[in-house]
Design a protein around this motif. Sequence first.
Motif, PDB file in Angstrom:
ATOM      1  N   ILE A  70       0.866  -1.184   0.000  1.00  0.00           N
ATOM      2  CA  ILE A  70       0.000   0.000   0.000  1.00  0.00           C
ATOM      3  C   ILE A  70       0.896   1.227   0.000  1.00  0.00           C
ATOM      4  O   ILE A  70       1.817   1.331   0.818  1.00  0.00           O
ATOM      5  CB  ILE A  70      -0.915   0.014   1.234  1.00  0.00           C
ATOM      6  N   THR A  71       0.629   2.152  -0.912  1.00  0.00           N
ATOM      7  CA  THR A  71       1.484   3.322  -1.091  1.00  0.00           C
ATOM      8  C   THR A  71       0.641   4.589  -1.099  1.00  0.00           C
ATOM      9  O   THR A  71      -0.460   4.608  -1.659  1.00  0.00           O
ATOM     10  CB  THR A  71       2.272   3.225  -2.413  1.00  0.00           C
ATOM     11  N   THR A  72       1.169   5.653  -0.485  1.00  0.00           N
ATOM     12  CA  THR A  72       0.523   6.959  -0.565  1.00  0.00           C
ATOM     13  C   THR A  72       1.458   7.946  -1.250  1.00  0.00           C
ATOM     14  O   THR A  72       2.675   7.860  -1.101  1.00  0.00           O
ATOM     15  CB  THR A  72       0.159   7.502   0.833  1.00  0.00           C
ATOM     16  N   ARG A  81       4.850   3.797   2.577  1.00  0.00           N
ATOM     17  CA  ARG A  81       4.698   2.508   1.895  1.00  0.00           C
ATOM     18  C   ARG A  81       4.752   1.389   2.930  1.00  0.00           C
ATOM     19  O   ARG A  81       5.686   1.322   3.734  1.00  0.00           O
ATOM     20  CB  ARG A  81       5.793   2.293   0.844  1.00  0.00           C
ATOM     21  N   VAL A  82       3.762   0.516   2.911  1.00  0.00           N
ATOM     22  CA  VAL A  82       3.716  -0.614   3.831  1.00  0.00           C
ATOM     23  C   VAL A  82       3.340  -1.870   3.054  1.00  0.00           C
ATOM     24  O   VAL A  82       2.800  -1.802   1.949  1.00  0.00           O
ATOM     25  CB  VAL A  82       2.700  -0.390   4.974  1.00  0.00           C
ATOM     26  N   VAL A  83       3.613  -3.016   3.661  1.00  0.00           N
ATOM     27  CA  VAL A  83       3.133  -4.295   3.141  1.00  0.00           C
ATOM     28  C   VAL A  83       2.198  -4.875   4.199  1.00  0.00           C
ATOM     29  O   VAL A  83       2.603  -5.067   5.352  1.00  0.00           O
ATOM     30  CB  VAL A  83       4.271  -5.281   2.855  1.00  0.00           C
ATOM     31  N   PHE A  84       0.972  -5.149   3.813  1.00  0.00           N
ATOM     32  CA  PHE A  84      -0.021  -5.651   4.757  1.00  0.00           C
ATOM     33  C   PHE A  84       0.082  -7.167   4.855  1.00  0.00           C
ATOM     34  O   PHE A  84      -0.043  -7.875   3.875  1.00  0.00           O
ATOM     35  CB  PHE A  84      -1.425  -5.248   4.301  1.00  0.00           C
ATOM     36  N   ARG A  85       0.366  -7.656   6.065  1.00  0.00           N
ATOM     37  CA  ARG A  85       0.485  -9.085   6.335  1.00  0.00           C
ATOM     38  C   ARG A  85       1.309  -9.798   5.269  1.00  0.00           C
ATOM     39  O   ARG A  85       0.840 -10.683   4.546  1.00  0.00           O
ATOM     40  CB  ARG A  85      -0.910  -9.707   6.480  1.00  0.00           C
ATOM     41  N   GLN A  86       2.548  -9.395   5.180  1.00  0.00           N
ATOM     42  CA  GLN A  86       3.466  -9.960   4.191  1.00  0.00           C
ATOM     43  C   GLN A  86       3.698 -11.449   4.424  1.00  0.00           C
ATOM     44  O   GLN A  86       3.942 -12.200   3.477  1.00  0.00           O
ATOM     45  CB  GLN A  86       4.806  -9.212   4.232  1.00  0.00           C
ATOM     46  N   ALA A 146       8.492   2.672   4.421  1.00  0.00           N
ATOM     47  CA  ALA A 146       8.865   4.086   4.282  1.00  0.00           C
ATOM     48  C   ALA A 146       7.741   4.962   4.807  1.00  0.00           C
ATOM     49  O   ALA A 146       6.577   4.557   4.856  1.00  0.00           O
ATOM     50  CB  ALA A 146       9.150   4.415   2.811  1.00  0.00           C
ATOM     51  N   GLY A 147       8.114   6.183   5.203  1.00  0.00           N
ATOM     52  CA  GLY A 147       7.126   7.191   5.561  1.00  0.00           C
ATOM     53  C   GLY A 147       6.724   7.192   7.010  1.00  0.00           C
ATOM     54  O   GLY A 147       7.499   6.837   7.898  1.00  0.00           O
ATOM     55  N   ARG A 148       5.459   7.595   7.249  1.00  0.00           N
ATOM     56  CA  ARG A 148       4.923   7.780   8.591  1.00  0.00           C
ATOM     57  C   ARG A 148       3.596   7.046   8.706  1.00  0.00           C
ATOM     58  O   ARG A 148       2.693   7.244   7.884  1.00  0.00           O
ATOM     59  CB  ARG A 148       4.746   9.273   8.889  1.00  0.00           C
TER      60      ARG A 148
END
Length: 244
Positions: free
Chosen positions: A66-68, A91-96, A109-111
């Motif tokens: 997921i990216t913003t 940027r996150v990965v949900f339940r990788q 990355a990010g906040r």
Amino acid sequence: MRCVRLVVGALFVTAAWPQQTNPVDPASVRPYQAYVTAAQGDVSINRDNRPWAISSGGVVPIQKVITTGNDGFARLDVAGGAYFELYANSRVVFRQNPANARDLLDVMAGRVRIHLSPGPGESQQRVYCRSAIVVAREPTTIAVAIDEDSSVRIDVLEGQIAVQHALHPRSTPTIVKAIDAIMVEKDEQISRQIERGTLYRYTLKPLHDVYEAITSGRQGRVQEQPFGSEFIVASAGRRALSAP
């Protein structure tokens, strides 16, 4: 990173759902998907190696990135009471890791603001960052900020967490309680915490106000960015870590 997870897994109890030897059945993991309860600006998931815009009311399956963008914000809720909020350029990965439901999020990355809520039968929930592994054994809310050099600042807004260095794990994790924060440097062992004390009291109101502005549709306030005060002082906090 996967090797590190195997090492740290020996320190924290794992095995929340059965190990999968075959491809994951989408129906079996559907209860673990995330629900988009708020989205604004540039928010997307990686679908077939392309960005796919998501909006409020949408669903995000496990293992999705997921990216913003510069103006992006999103809140995603998970069954059991956990949720996470992404702010601009995150940027996150949900339940990788599909083999373990307790591994909620990988923050790349990010906040990000994350509420962890271990459910029935779960002794903990975990968040992975570039340099840190965060474990919560009770309802806990944290704010995570990642610098360009992979340093991680973690603010505990409520509850408490156990933190291990992702690259230099120790047998005993560092405990960080509410109103405190910790900075994890990429190439250094975890050594000192940042005591925020009264500083945190001044950041509570902006957190509430900005989220209210987002959910009520009042434009412009979003640019304040939740955690603004907290992350402005992050660099000062880093200097405090190195101070005698």
